[in-house]
Design an enzyme around this catalytic site. Structure first.
Site, PDB file in Angstrom:
ATOM      1  N   ASP A  43       0.843  -1.190   0.000  1.00  0.00           N
ATOM      2  CA  ASP A  43       0.000   0.000   0.000  1.00  0.00           C
ATOM      3  C   ASP A  43       0.881   1.243   0.000  1.00  0.00           C
ATOM      4  OD1 ASP A  43      -2.604   1.568   0.678  1.00  0.00           O
ATOM      5  OD2 ASP A  43      -1.181   2.159   2.235  1.00  0.00           O
ATOM      6  N   TYR A  48       2.781  10.075  -0.600  1.00  0.00           N
ATOM      7  CA  TYR A  48       3.899   9.543   0.179  1.00  0.00           C
ATOM      8  C   TYR A  48       5.249   9.847  -0.474  1.00  0.00           C
ATOM      9  CZ  TYR A  48       0.370   6.598   2.542  1.00  0.00           C
ATOM     10  OH  TYR A  48      -0.723   6.101   3.225  1.00  0.00           O
ATOM     11  N   LYS A  73      -3.095   5.791  -3.833  1.00  0.00           N
ATOM     12  CA  LYS A  73      -4.153   6.756  -3.520  1.00  0.00           C
ATOM     13  C   LYS A  73      -3.942   8.054  -4.290  1.00  0.00           C
ATOM     14  CE  LYS A  73      -3.695   5.028   1.202  1.00  0.00           C
ATOM     15  NZ  LYS A  73      -2.334   4.453   0.973  1.00  0.00           N
ATOM     16  N   HIS A 106      -7.666   9.527  -1.262  1.00  0.00           N
ATOM     17  CA  HIS A 106      -6.913   9.512  -0.010  1.00  0.00           C
ATOM     18  C   HIS A 106      -7.681  10.118   1.158  1.00  0.00           C
ATOM     19  CE1 HIS A 106      -2.471   9.427   1.395  1.00  0.00           C
ATOM     20  NE2 HIS A 106      -3.260   9.242   2.423  1.00  0.00           N
ATOM     21  N   ILE A 238      -2.709  -3.052   7.210  1.00  0.00           N
ATOM     22  CA  ILE A 238      -1.512  -2.693   6.446  1.00  0.00           C
ATOM     23  C   ILE A 238      -0.480  -2.048   7.376  1.00  0.00           C
ATOM     24  CG2 ILE A 238      -2.441  -2.581   4.110  1.00  0.00           C
ATOM     25  CD1 ILE A 238      -3.000   0.393   4.588  1.00  0.00           C
ATOM     26  N   LYS A 240       2.963  -0.736   8.932  1.00  0.00           N
ATOM     27  CA  LYS A 240       4.152  -0.120   8.328  1.00  0.00           C
ATOM     28  C   LYS A 240       5.385  -0.430   9.164  1.00  0.00           C
ATOM     29  CE  LYS A 240       7.067   3.661   8.390  1.00  0.00           C
ATOM     30  NZ  LYS A 240       7.411   4.844   9.173  1.00  0.00           N
ATOM     31  N   SER A 241       6.472  -0.805   8.503  1.00  0.00           N
ATOM     32  CA  SER A 241       7.757  -0.924   9.168  1.00  0.00           C
ATOM     33  C   SER A 241       8.847  -0.881   8.103  1.00  0.00           C
ATOM     34  CB  SER A 241       7.868  -2.227   9.967  1.00  0.00           C
ATOM     35  OG  SER A 241       9.132  -2.286  10.628  1.00  0.00           O
ATOM     36  N   ARG A 246      10.846  -6.704  12.071  1.00  0.00           N
ATOM     37  CA  ARG A 246       9.484  -6.293  12.388  1.00  0.00           C
ATOM     38  C   ARG A 246       8.532  -6.659  11.258  1.00  0.00           C
ATOM     39  NH1 ARG A 246       8.231  -5.290  17.298  1.00  0.00           N
ATOM     40  NH2 ARG A 246       9.729  -3.585  17.536  1.00  0.00           N
ATOM     41  N   ASN A 250       5.272  -9.029  11.717  1.00  0.00           N
ATOM     42  CA  ASN A 250       3.908  -8.591  11.407  1.00  0.00           C
ATOM     43  C   ASN A 250       3.146  -9.562  10.515  1.00  0.00           C
ATOM     44  OD1 ASN A 250       4.237  -6.290  12.940  1.00  0.00           O
ATOM     45  ND2 ASN A 250       4.698  -4.957  11.200  1.00  0.00           N
TER      46      ASN A 250
END
Length: 298
Positions: A43, A48, A73, A106, A238, A240-241, A246, A250
């Protein structure tokens, strides 16, 4: 990997990697790690600034394109019918693809909702033309969704929202469920993603005693418990890392189940405190930014 079926029949991996606030120079490594570890859903978003790096990582991964679900998005600065069609072109060029699996708006733009509706009509056009496989929205509240459905021909497949035990948005979830809209949780671990000016004194749900007790009972981390909470309630998550360990942790959430009592205990943690910006405060004046053309970022 568990999959979820969207309201148009498209299957989407239930868990994906989010890259919000991931710098471009870290994005490629994070996405490569995720794909290597079994993720098949990434995603991103035009706002971003890392769509190009996501696309490069996907191409370099060796994983066939048709096995990877790409979601991005359109930012509010590109709302409007023609503007959103061009927003798709910019995102597709940066990602290096002809077709995007899921394209969503978004944010709602309450101060210019006519532009929001025009943007969604552009998504419908892209869907009809086969340039996207599914369309949706993000951060839309009940009033935004009601106005959208009054105008739209296609019910959104997804509504991406801030959802974690401290902020559950049950009224929106109930509305989405009644209309066949899948909820997708950004910040599903809660307290990880912070917006400037919002929630500086917010407690982290990762440290909540109820969460840590459940984690200890299952031999899992608090983050894994929170992701499992979302998945067991039928949502997409979703997290984030940028850290490989990690990212691996997840995705390791499909070998245990929370009990009904544990789900109830997590549901009871609601605080009503939003971490992201209030939807009504999202305006072009406050949040507008120019989304570069693909050629402008090299």
């Amino acid at each position: 990997m568990q999959t979820l079926t969207l309201n148009n029949g498209v299957e989407m991996p239930a868990l994906g990697l989010g890259v919000f606030q991931t710098p471009p120079d870290e994005t490629m490594a994070a996405v490569r790690s995720a794909l290597d570890l079994g993720y098949r859903h990434i995603d991103t978003a035009a706002a971003y600034g890392n769509e190009r790096e996501v696309g490069r990582a996907v191409r370099d991964s060796g994983v066939p394109r048709d096995e990877i679900f790409l979601e991005t998005k359109i930012w509010i600065s590109d709302y409007g019918y023609d503007e959103t069609l061009h927003g798709f072109d910019k995102s597709a060029a940066k990602l290096g693809v002809d077709r995007i699996d899921l394209l969503i708006l978004h944010q709602a733009l309450p101060s210019g909702f006519d532009r929001t509706l025009a943007a969604y009509r552009a998504l419908e056009k892209l869907l009809a033309d086969g340039r996207v496989r599914a369309i949706g929205v993000s951060n839309f509240m009940v009033d935004h969704l009601t106005a959208l459905l009054d105008d739209a021909s296609v019910v959104p497949a997804v509504n991406q929202l801030e959802i974690h035990p401290y902020f559950q948005q049950r009224a929106v979830l109930d509305f989405d469920d009644r209309h066949g809209i899948l909820d997708q949780a950004w910040s599903p671990i809660g307290g990880i993603t912070f917006y400037p000016g919002y929630g500086e004194d917010r407690r982290s749900v990762l440290q909540d005693p109820a969460v840590t007790r459940i984690a200890e009972a299952h031999g899992k981390s608090p983050a894994q418990v929170l992701l499992r909470w979302g998945l067991q309630q039928g949502r997409s998550v979703i997290p984030k890392s940028t850290r490989r360990a990690r990212i691996a942790e997840n995705i390791d959430v499909f070998d245990f189940e929370l009990t009904a009592e544990e789900l109830t205990a997590l549901d009871a943690l609601e605080t009503g405190r939003r971490g992201g910006p209030e939807p009504e405060k999202v305006t072009l004046a406050a949040y507008g930014r120019t989304i570069p053309e693909a050629a402008e970022i090299g």
